[in-house]
Write a protein that holds these residues in place. Structure first.
Motif, PDB file in Angstrom:
ATOM      1  N   LYS A   1     -10.941   1.295   2.164  1.00  0.00           N
ATOM      2  CA  LYS A   1     -10.036   2.374   1.744  1.00  0.00           C
ATOM      3  C   LYS A   1      -8.650   2.190   2.351  1.00  0.00           C
ATOM      4  O   LYS A   1      -7.634   2.426   1.692  1.00  0.00           O
ATOM      5  CB  LYS A   1     -10.606   3.733   2.132  1.00  0.00           C
ATOM      6  N   ALA A   2      -8.594   1.780   3.622  1.00  0.00           N
ATOM      7  CA  ALA A   2      -7.306   1.562   4.276  1.00  0.00           C
ATOM      8  C   ALA A   2      -6.566   0.404   3.609  1.00  0.00           C
ATOM      9  O   ALA A   2      -5.342   0.451   3.433  1.00  0.00           O
ATOM     10  CB  ALA A   2      -7.506   1.288   5.762  1.00  0.00           C
ATOM     11  N   ILE A   3      -7.299  -0.634   3.222  1.00  0.00           N
ATOM     12  CA  ILE A   3      -6.682  -1.784   2.549  1.00  0.00           C
ATOM     13  C   ILE A   3      -6.128  -1.351   1.193  1.00  0.00           C
ATOM     14  O   ILE A   3      -4.997  -1.684   0.827  1.00  0.00           O
ATOM     15  CB  ILE A   3      -7.698  -2.935   2.380  1.00  0.00           C
ATOM     16  N   GLU A   4      -6.923  -0.580   0.441  1.00  0.00           N
ATOM     17  CA  GLU A   4      -6.485  -0.126  -0.883  1.00  0.00           C
ATOM     18  C   GLU A   4      -5.286   0.813  -0.791  1.00  0.00           C
ATOM     19  O   GLU A   4      -4.455   0.848  -1.697  1.00  0.00           O
ATOM     20  CB  GLU A   4      -7.640   0.560  -1.610  1.00  0.00           C
ATOM     21  N   ALA A   5      -5.215   1.571   0.321  1.00  0.00           N
ATOM     22  CA  ALA A   5      -4.088   2.478   0.513  1.00  0.00           C
ATOM     23  C   ALA A   5      -2.826   1.721   0.918  1.00  0.00           C
ATOM     24  O   ALA A   5      -1.726   2.272   0.889  1.00  0.00           O
ATOM     25  CB  ALA A   5      -4.439   3.522   1.574  1.00  0.00           C
ATOM     26  N   GLY A   6      -2.992   0.459   1.333  1.00  0.00           N
ATOM     27  CA  GLY A   6      -1.850  -0.355   1.718  1.00  0.00           C
ATOM     28  C   GLY A   6      -1.382  -0.128   3.142  1.00  0.00           C
ATOM     29  O   GLY A   6      -0.289  -0.542   3.507  1.00  0.00           O
ATOM     30  N   ASP A   7      -2.202   0.525   3.947  1.00  0.00           N
ATOM     31  CA  ASP A   7      -1.853   0.817   5.344  1.00  0.00           C
ATOM     32  C   ASP A   7      -2.455  -0.251   6.256  1.00  0.00           C
ATOM     33  O   ASP A   7      -3.618  -0.186   6.611  1.00  0.00           O
ATOM     34  CB  ASP A   7      -2.382   2.209   5.717  1.00  0.00           C
ATOM     35  N   LYS A   8      -1.633  -1.239   6.597  1.00  0.00           N
ATOM     36  CA  LYS A   8      -2.131  -2.372   7.386  1.00  0.00           C
ATOM     37  C   LYS A   8      -2.581  -1.955   8.782  1.00  0.00           C
ATOM     38  O   LYS A   8      -3.605  -2.437   9.277  1.00  0.00           O
ATOM     39  CB  LYS A   8      -1.059  -3.461   7.480  1.00  0.00           C
ATOM     40  N   GLU A   9      -1.848  -1.047   9.406  1.00  0.00           N
ATOM     41  CA  GLU A   9      -2.190  -0.603  10.767  1.00  0.00           C
ATOM     42  C   GLU A   9      -3.545   0.105  10.771  1.00  0.00           C
ATOM     43  O   GLU A   9      -4.394  -0.160  11.623  1.00  0.00           O
ATOM     44  CB  GLU A   9      -1.097   0.323  11.304  1.00  0.00           C
TER      45      GLU A   9
ATOM     46  N   LEU B   1     -13.068  -9.118   4.846  1.00  0.00           N
ATOM     47  CA  LEU B   1     -12.237  -7.972   5.230  1.00  0.00           C
ATOM     48  C   LEU B   1     -10.989  -8.444   5.952  1.00  0.00           C
ATOM     49  O   LEU B   1      -9.878  -7.977   5.681  1.00  0.00           O
ATOM     50  CB  LEU B   1     -13.035  -7.000   6.114  1.00  0.00           C
ATOM     51  N   ASN B   2     -11.168  -9.397   6.873  1.00  0.00           N
ATOM     52  CA  ASN B   2     -10.032  -9.910   7.632  1.00  0.00           C
ATOM     53  C   ASN B   2      -9.041 -10.634   6.717  1.00  0.00           C
ATOM     54  O   ASN B   2      -7.829 -10.488   6.878  1.00  0.00           O
ATOM     55  CB  ASN B   2     -10.518 -10.860   8.731  1.00  0.00           C
ATOM     56  N   ALA B   3      -9.550 -11.356   5.726  1.00  0.00           N
ATOM     57  CA  ALA B   3      -8.685 -12.066   4.787  1.00  0.00           C
ATOM     58  C   ALA B   3      -7.850 -11.052   3.974  1.00  0.00           C
ATOM     59  O   ALA B   3      -6.656 -11.286   3.736  1.00  0.00           O
ATOM     60  CB  ALA B   3      -9.503 -12.940   3.857  1.00  0.00           C
ATOM     61  N   HIS B   4      -8.469  -9.964   3.566  1.00  0.00           N
ATOM     62  CA  HIS B   4      -7.746  -8.932   2.814  1.00  0.00           C
ATOM     63  C   HIS B   4      -6.649  -8.308   3.665  1.00  0.00           C
ATOM     64  O   HIS B   4      -5.546  -8.040   3.181  1.00  0.00           O
ATOM     65  CB  HIS B   4      -8.688  -7.842   2.320  1.00  0.00           C
ATOM     66  N   ILE B   5      -6.957  -8.076   4.944  1.00  0.00           N
ATOM     67  CA  ILE B   5      -5.967  -7.466   5.842  1.00  0.00           C
ATOM     68  C   ILE B   5      -4.795  -8.440   6.054  1.00  0.00           C
ATOM     69  O   ILE B   5      -3.634  -8.041   5.995  1.00  0.00           O
ATOM     70  CB  ILE B   5      -6.612  -7.071   7.187  1.00  0.00           C
ATOM     71  N   LYS B   6      -5.106  -9.703   6.266  1.00  0.00           N
ATOM     72  CA  LYS B   6      -4.046 -10.690   6.488  1.00  0.00           C
ATOM     73  C   LYS B   6      -3.194 -10.889   5.249  1.00  0.00           C
ATOM     74  O   LYS B   6      -2.005 -11.221   5.353  1.00  0.00           O
ATOM     75  CB  LYS B   6      -4.662 -12.042   6.918  1.00  0.00           C
ATOM     76  N   ALA B   7      -3.769 -10.682   4.066  1.00  0.00           N
ATOM     77  CA  ALA B   7      -3.019 -10.854   2.816  1.00  0.00           C
ATOM     78  C   ALA B   7      -2.028  -9.730   2.599  1.00  0.00           C
ATOM     79  O   ALA B   7      -1.104  -9.871   1.786  1.00  0.00           O
ATOM     80  CB  ALA B   7      -3.990 -10.933   1.630  1.00  0.00           C
ATOM     81  N   MET B   8      -2.187  -8.622   3.317  1.00  0.00           N
ATOM     82  CA  MET B   8      -1.243  -7.513   3.193  1.00  0.00           C
ATOM     83  C   MET B   8       0.085  -7.905   3.827  1.00  0.00           C
ATOM     84  O   MET B   8       0.113  -8.437   4.925  1.00  0.00           O
ATOM     85  CB  MET B   8      -1.802  -6.258   3.877  1.00  0.00           C
ATOM     86  N   ALA B   9       1.182  -7.657   3.144  1.00  0.00           N
ATOM     87  CA  ALA B   9       2.482  -8.090   3.653  1.00  0.00           C
ATOM     88  C   ALA B   9       3.099  -7.036   4.571  1.00  0.00           C
ATOM     89  O   ALA B   9       2.862  -5.883   4.481  1.00  0.00           O
ATOM     90  CB  ALA B   9       3.426  -8.365   2.497  1.00  0.00           C
TER      91      ALA B   9
END
Length: 87
Positions: free
Chosen positions: A37-45, A79-87
């Motif tokens: 959900k945090a990834i989809e919301a775009g909130d990297k922190e 999950l980690n790959a998705h987080i790292k892909a966030m700019a």
């Protein structure tokens, strides 16, 4: 239907184990959903914090045999790959 004391005990043990596994699996899914959900919301922190709290739960499930070690590694990696892909 258990016909012996041994079969009754095994049935009790199996039911207890089933409940523990179900609880562990449910907790694991909840932690993973928080990260997603945090990834989809775009909130990297928030995604990083959710990931940090999810990793011990994933490892715990793998150590207890609730999920396979490879499945745990796959979840953490993706999950980690998705987080790292966030700019």
């Amino acid at each position: 239907m258990a016909n012996s004391a041994q079969a009754e005990k095994r049935a009790r043990q199996a039911e207890k184990r089933r409940r523990q596994n179900a609880s562990q699996r449910s907790t694991l899914r909840t932690f993973i959903k928080k990260v997603v959900k945090a990834i989809e919301a775009g909130d990297k922190e928030a995604a990083m914090q959710a990931y940090q709290s999810a990793v011990p739960q994933i490892d715990s499930a793998a150590n207890k045999g609730t999920i396979h070690a490879n499945k745990a590694a796959r979840h953490k990696s993706r999950l980690n790959a998705h987080i790292k892909a966030m700019a």
